[in-house]
Motif scaffolding. Structure first.
Motif, PDB file in Angstrom:
ATOM      1  N   ILE A  10       0.857  -1.179   0.000  1.00 47.23           N
ATOM      2  CA  ILE A  10       0.000   0.000   0.000  1.00 47.23           C
ATOM      3  C   ILE A  10       0.897   1.234   0.000  1.00 47.23           C
ATOM      4  O   ILE A  10       1.761   1.382   0.857  1.00 47.23           O
ATOM      5  N   ASP A  11       0.700   2.088  -0.948  1.00 46.07           N
ATOM      6  CA  ASP A  11       1.457   3.335  -1.029  1.00 46.07           C
ATOM      7  C   ASP A  11       0.604   4.438  -0.416  1.00 46.07           C
ATOM      8  O   ASP A  11      -0.325   4.938  -1.046  1.00 46.07           O
ATOM      9  N   GLU A  12       0.915   4.807   0.833  1.00 46.94           N
ATOM     10  CA  GLU A  12       0.118   5.808   1.553  1.00 46.94           C
ATOM     11  C   GLU A  12       0.142   7.160   0.847  1.00 46.94           C
ATOM     12  O   GLU A  12      -0.855   7.872   0.831  1.00 46.94           O
ATOM     13  N   ILE A  17      -2.892  11.187  -2.266  1.00 47.50           N
ATOM     14  CA  ILE A  17      -3.084  11.991  -3.480  1.00 47.50           C
ATOM     15  C   ILE A  17      -4.413  11.648  -4.140  1.00 47.50           C
ATOM     16  O   ILE A  17      -5.159  12.536  -4.556  1.00 47.50           O
ATOM     17  N   ASN A  18      -4.718  10.361  -4.225  1.00 47.92           N
ATOM     18  CA  ASN A  18      -5.985   9.944  -4.843  1.00 47.92           C
ATOM     19  C   ASN A  18      -7.178  10.451  -4.050  1.00 47.92           C
ATOM     20  O   ASN A  18      -8.162  10.926  -4.626  1.00 47.92           O
ATOM     21  N   HIS A  19      -7.096  10.358  -2.725  1.00 49.08           N
ATOM     22  CA  HIS A  19      -8.195  10.819  -1.873  1.00 49.08           C
ATOM     23  C   HIS A  19      -8.394  12.329  -2.031  1.00 49.08           C
ATOM     24  O   HIS A  19      -9.523  12.809  -2.179  1.00 49.08           O
ATOM     25  N   LYS A  24     -11.517  16.917  -4.440  1.00 49.99           N
ATOM     26  CA  LYS A  24     -11.577  18.120  -5.277  1.00 49.99           C
ATOM     27  C   LYS A  24     -12.517  17.899  -6.462  1.00 49.99           C
ATOM     28  O   LYS A  24     -13.298  18.779  -6.829  1.00 49.99           O
ATOM     29  N   GLY A  25     -12.449  16.716  -7.072  1.00 52.74           N
ATOM     30  CA  GLY A  25     -13.343  16.400  -8.185  1.00 52.74           C
ATOM     31  C   GLY A  25     -14.798  16.375  -7.759  1.00 52.74           C
ATOM     32  O   GLY A  25     -15.675  16.884  -8.472  1.00 52.74           O
ATOM     33  N   PHE A  26     -15.071  15.818  -6.580  1.00 48.53           N
ATOM     34  CA  PHE A  26     -16.440  15.771  -6.080  1.00 48.53           C
ATOM     35  C   PHE A  26     -16.951  17.179  -5.789  1.00 48.53           C
ATOM     36  O   PHE A  26     -18.100  17.504  -6.102  1.00 48.53           O
TER      37      PHE A  26
END
Length: 99
Positions: A10-12, A17-19, A24-26
């Motif tokens: 798992i790359d925290e 970054i994805n979260h 921001k997209g939401f």
């Protein structure tokens, strides 16, 4: 314990970054939805389709949180948002068909 953590791969940093990017997209999606709803209201058009899209997102997200955390509040939120989604979708269909 450390070996188990390494095996999970798992790359925290990447998850963070994805979260952040998803949030921001939401936010942008909600802002655009609000502008479209205002536009439809001023043009006396039904806006239940946009509301249904937003509510299904919330319903499915809450359901999967319930599945992971088993907190009943997530289940209630999922059911409420799902019901509201169906109501807005039904209203939109009836309104757009002129029934």
């Amino acid at each position: 314990m450390l070996n188990r953590y390494k095996q999970e791969a798992i790359d925290e940093g990447k998850n963070g970054i994805n979260h952040y990017s998803d949030n921001k997209g939401f936010t942008a999606m909600c802002g655009l939805a609000l502008l479209l709803i205002i536009y439809k209201i001023f043009n006396t058009q039904p806006f239940g389709d946009i509301m249904a899209l937003l509510l299904i997102f919330l319903s499915v997200g809450a359901y999967h949180r319930y599945r992971k955390d088993n907190q009943s509040s997530y289940l209630y939120a999922s059911l409420l948002n799902g019901l509201l989604c169906l109501l807005f979708l039904g209203w939109y269909i009836v309104s757009s068909l002129g029934i």
